[in-house]
Design a protein around this motif. Structure first.
Motif, PDB file in Angstrom:
ATOM      1  N   THR A  86     -24.447 -36.377  44.148  1.00 12.23           N
ATOM      2  CA  THR A  86     -24.092 -35.378  43.146  1.00 12.23           C
ATOM      3  C   THR A  86     -24.538 -35.842  41.760  1.00 12.23           C
ATOM      4  O   THR A  86     -25.168 -36.898  41.597  1.00 12.23           O
ATOM      5  CB  THR A  86     -22.569 -35.146  43.139  1.00 12.23           C
ATOM      6  N   LEU A  87     -24.180 -35.035  40.764  1.00 14.73           N
ATOM      7  CA  LEU A  87     -24.497 -35.378  39.384  1.00 14.73           C
ATOM      8  C   LEU A  87     -23.838 -36.693  38.972  1.00 14.73           C
ATOM      9  O   LEU A  87     -24.387 -37.448  38.166  1.00 14.73           O
ATOM     10  CB  LEU A  87     -24.036 -34.248  38.457  1.00 14.73           C
ATOM     11  N   ILE A  88     -22.681 -36.974  39.552  1.00 14.73           N
ATOM     12  CA  ILE A  88     -21.986 -38.232  39.239  1.00 14.73           C
ATOM     13  C   ILE A  88     -22.839 -39.429  39.664  1.00 14.73           C
ATOM     14  O   ILE A  88     -22.937 -40.429  38.954  1.00 14.73           O
ATOM     15  CB  ILE A  88     -20.608 -38.262  39.939  1.00 14.73           C
ATOM     16  N   ASP A  89     -23.478 -39.317  40.829  1.00 16.57           N
ATOM     17  CA  ASP A  89     -24.341 -40.400  41.299  1.00 16.57           C
ATOM     18  C   ASP A  89     -25.569 -40.541  40.410  1.00 16.57           C
ATOM     19  O   ASP A  89     -26.026 -41.657  40.130  1.00 16.57           O
ATOM     20  CB  ASP A  89     -24.766 -40.145  42.742  1.00 16.57           C
ATOM     21  N   LEU A  90     -26.111 -39.394  39.975  1.00 20.10           N
ATOM     22  CA  LEU A  90     -27.279 -39.426  39.088  1.00 20.10           C
ATOM     23  C   LEU A  90     -26.957 -40.156  37.797  1.00 20.10           C
ATOM     24  O   LEU A  90     -27.749 -40.970  37.311  1.00 20.10           O
ATOM     25  CB  LEU A  90     -27.738 -37.997  38.793  1.00 20.10           C
ATOM     26  N   LEU A  91     -25.784 -39.880  37.233  1.00 15.28           N
ATOM     27  CA  LEU A  91     -25.393 -40.487  35.963  1.00 15.28           C
ATOM     28  C   LEU A  91     -24.779 -41.865  36.144  1.00 15.28           C
ATOM     29  O   LEU A  91     -24.579 -42.584  35.165  1.00 15.28           O
ATOM     30  CB  LEU A  91     -24.406 -39.574  35.230  1.00 15.28           C
ATOM     31  N   GLY A  92     -24.462 -42.237  37.384  1.00 12.28           N
ATOM     32  CA  GLY A  92     -23.848 -43.537  37.634  1.00 12.28           C
ATOM     33  C   GLY A  92     -24.833 -44.685  37.569  1.00 12.28           C
ATOM     34  O   GLY A  92     -24.440 -45.825  37.318  1.00 12.28           O
ATOM     35  N   ASN A  93     -26.104 -44.405  37.785  1.00 14.03           N
ATOM     36  CA  ASN A  93     -27.141 -45.427  37.695  1.00 14.03           C
ATOM     37  C   ASN A  93     -27.690 -45.453  36.281  1.00 14.03           C
ATOM     38  O   ASN A  93     -28.073 -44.413  35.734  1.00 14.03           O
ATOM     39  CB  ASN A  93     -28.254 -45.121  38.709  1.00 14.03           C
ATOM     40  N   ILE A  94     -27.760 -46.629  35.682  1.00 11.07           N
ATOM     41  CA  ILE A  94     -28.120 -46.728  34.264  1.00 11.07           C
ATOM     42  C   ILE A  94     -29.527 -46.207  33.982  1.00 11.07           C
ATOM     43  O   ILE A  94     -29.778 -45.550  32.967  1.00 11.07           O
ATOM     44  CB  ILE A  94     -27.968 -48.185  33.767  1.00 11.07           C
ATOM     45  N   GLU A  95     -30.480 -46.446  34.902  1.00 17.24           N
ATOM     46  CA  GLU A  95     -31.857 -46.009  34.676  1.00 17.24           C
ATOM     47  C   GLU A  95     -32.010 -44.506  34.858  1.00 17.24           C
ATOM     48  O   GLU A  95     -32.628 -43.830  34.037  1.00 17.24           O
ATOM     49  CB  GLU A  95     -32.806 -46.752  35.609  1.00 17.24           C
TER      50      GLU A  95
END
Length: 502
Positions: free
Chosen positions: A257-266
């Protein structure tokens, strides 16, 4: 074999049937484009077109019919309602097509679009017109998005960049089409209904299309996918095609989800940068289009030329985007910065009412932002891993629609303070170009599948070392006593892997 093997080895990546699917997409794009720019002409003031179009009268303008001449902000609200509907439609239709299939959602959306578009031509007040424009934006944005996804799924991946650029070229033709049509069909109600009736033909064409085999494959409906692939192969001229699909064991979690996308710093950094770039693209693109009456004294000529200048922009993209000395990143940075500079240059001609210098700067700014729009569609999917690629594209697209909503008020802002308006356009373009410098180059690299792939690519060093023809001497060979020179260049494979030449 999996679905990609079927297209590459049996069906064909761009055979006769895919050509038909793509042509149907282009026709629909051509006919739907005028909906976006309709209000530029029917929302104009009589003083803006009376001197250039002898066909206009009081029936040509909604501002005259509903007494909006002193309330220009209402027309901006009407235009913004269209983009609000567009934004919501993209989100909802995307979810529906993933669940129920591409074809059925396209059919439903385009069939409802025709009567809703006709209702706009029978509106009895500006409020009802705004409501129908919201409906048009909702149905058109959603259905057109699904058709774009469907068309890409029916074509081999190596053709995606070219089909995307051709789609942009068709959109540019649509801008010129509405400029020419609005010049001769001046009653606004008749013009609105004409555009609605034209949508019937491409809607009927969709009935001839089959469901997306890729979607069926993703849902595990292998037998149905095989039947459609065999049918497509026969239409492409393949004799006795044999297809035996096998669903690969999916090692990648598909529920990111979007949370996973934003969870990675890069990926978070890339997501925020791309969201801003898409926002600026839409903001400047539509702001300059809606400001056509300020850029030139001839509204129809100005809008038509804005469509025409997109062709050299697309040709520029086609000639440079796959060149190692340019690539995606440098092309995007260049286009953004120059679009901002040309927008700022318009201010130099503000004291000269609708001069040729203002028109030239406006057209050059539109050309550059059109080139960046085409580039960002190709660049964005290559930046994100497969597991969150759709999420990243969806969030970027939503940012783009916000830019379109704000661009709807550009005409009023220019009337209030033109220097402020064009300085905003210029700052947005230049700042987007500077931010784009923080992104990696993707030319010649296989798009990452997982977050680990993103990390591995970063650990390999600067992308420019790989994607540009720089000879890397003694790299990883000095310690081995190997004095050979390595030249890393992109291969011709569909995935864009890097080939090592010694």
């Amino acid at each position: 074999m999996d679905i990609d093997d079927c297209y590459a080895k049996v069906v064909g990546t761009f055979g006769r049937y895919q050509v038909w699917v793509f042509c149907a997409h282009l026709v629909n794009t051509l006919i739907l484009c005028p909906q976006t720019f309709l209000l530029v002409f029917i929302g104009a003031k009589p003083c803006e077109v009376n001197s250039t179009n002898p066909h206009v009268d009081n029936r040509s303008f909604i501002a005259v019919e509903w007494d909006l001449l002193d309330r220009a902000w209402i027309e901006d609200i009407i235009q913004s309602m269209y983009f609000v509907g567009f934004l919501i439609g993209v989100v909802i239709f995307g979810q529906l097509s993933d669940r129920f299939g591409r074809r059925v959602v396209m059919l439903a959306g385009f069939h409802m679009l025709v009567p809703v578009s006709l209702m706009s031509g029978y509106s009895f007040s500006w409020q009802s017109f705004a409501a129908t424009r919201f409906g048009v934006g909702f149905l058109m944005g959603g259905a057109a998005l699904v058709q774009f996804i469907y068309t890409q799924e029916m074509i081999g991946r190596k053709w995606w960049a070219y089909t995307g650029l051709l789609g942009s070229a068709t959109f540019a033709v649509g801008i010129m089409l509405i400029s020419w049509t609005a010049f001769y069909i001046t009653p606004w109600r008749l013009l609105t209904r004409t555009i609605a009736y034209l949508q019937i033909f491409p809607t009927l064409c969709i009935w001839t299309l089959c469901e997306s085999p890729r979607w069926l494959y993703s849902k595990g409906r292998l037998v149905e996918a095989e039947m459609l692939l065999v049918k497509m192969a026969k239409r492409n001229g393949v004799k006795d095609p044999v297809i035996n699909l096998r669903k690969k064991i999916d090692k990648i979690n598909q529920h990111y989800t979007l949370i996973d996308l934003l969870g990675n710093i890069e990926t978070r950094k890339r997501a925020f940068i791309m969201a801003y770039l898409w926002f600026v693209n839409s903001f400047i693109y539509y702001a300059l289009a809606l400001a056509a009456s300020d850029i030139s004294k001839n509204l129809y000529l100005s809008e038509g030329l804005q469509g025409l200048v997109e062709f050299p922009a697309l040709l520029f993209c086609l000639l440079t985007i796959n060149r190692m000395w340019c690539g995606r990143k440098r092309l995007l940075v260049t286009c953004f910065i120059f679009s901002g500079l040309f927008s700022l240059a318009i201010m130099a001609f503000q004291n000269k009412e609708k001069s040729s210098g203002k028109l030239v700067c406006g057209l050059l700014g539109k050309m550059m932002i059109a080139a960046s729009f085409s580039t960002v569609y190709i660049y964005t999917p290559e930046l994100f891993p497969t597991v969150v690629r759709n999420v990243a594209m969806g969030s970027s697209s939503m940012s783009s629609r916000v830019g379109g909503i704000l661009a709807s008020f550009s005409k009023s802002l220019i009337s209030y303070n033109s220097y402020l308006a064009y300085s905003m356009f210029g700052f947005a373009g230049v700042s987007a170009g500077i931010l784009a410098m923080l992104l990696p180059e993707t030319l010649g690299r296989k798009p990452p599948d997982t977050f680990d792939d993103v990390l591995k690519q970063l650990n390999k060093g600067k992308p420019d070392d790989v994607h540009f023809p720089i000879i890397t001497m003694f790299k990883n060979h000095i310690s081995n006593g190997n004095d050979q020179i390595k030249l890393l260049v992109p291969s011709e494979s569909e995935e864009g892997d890097v080939t090592e030449m010694t």
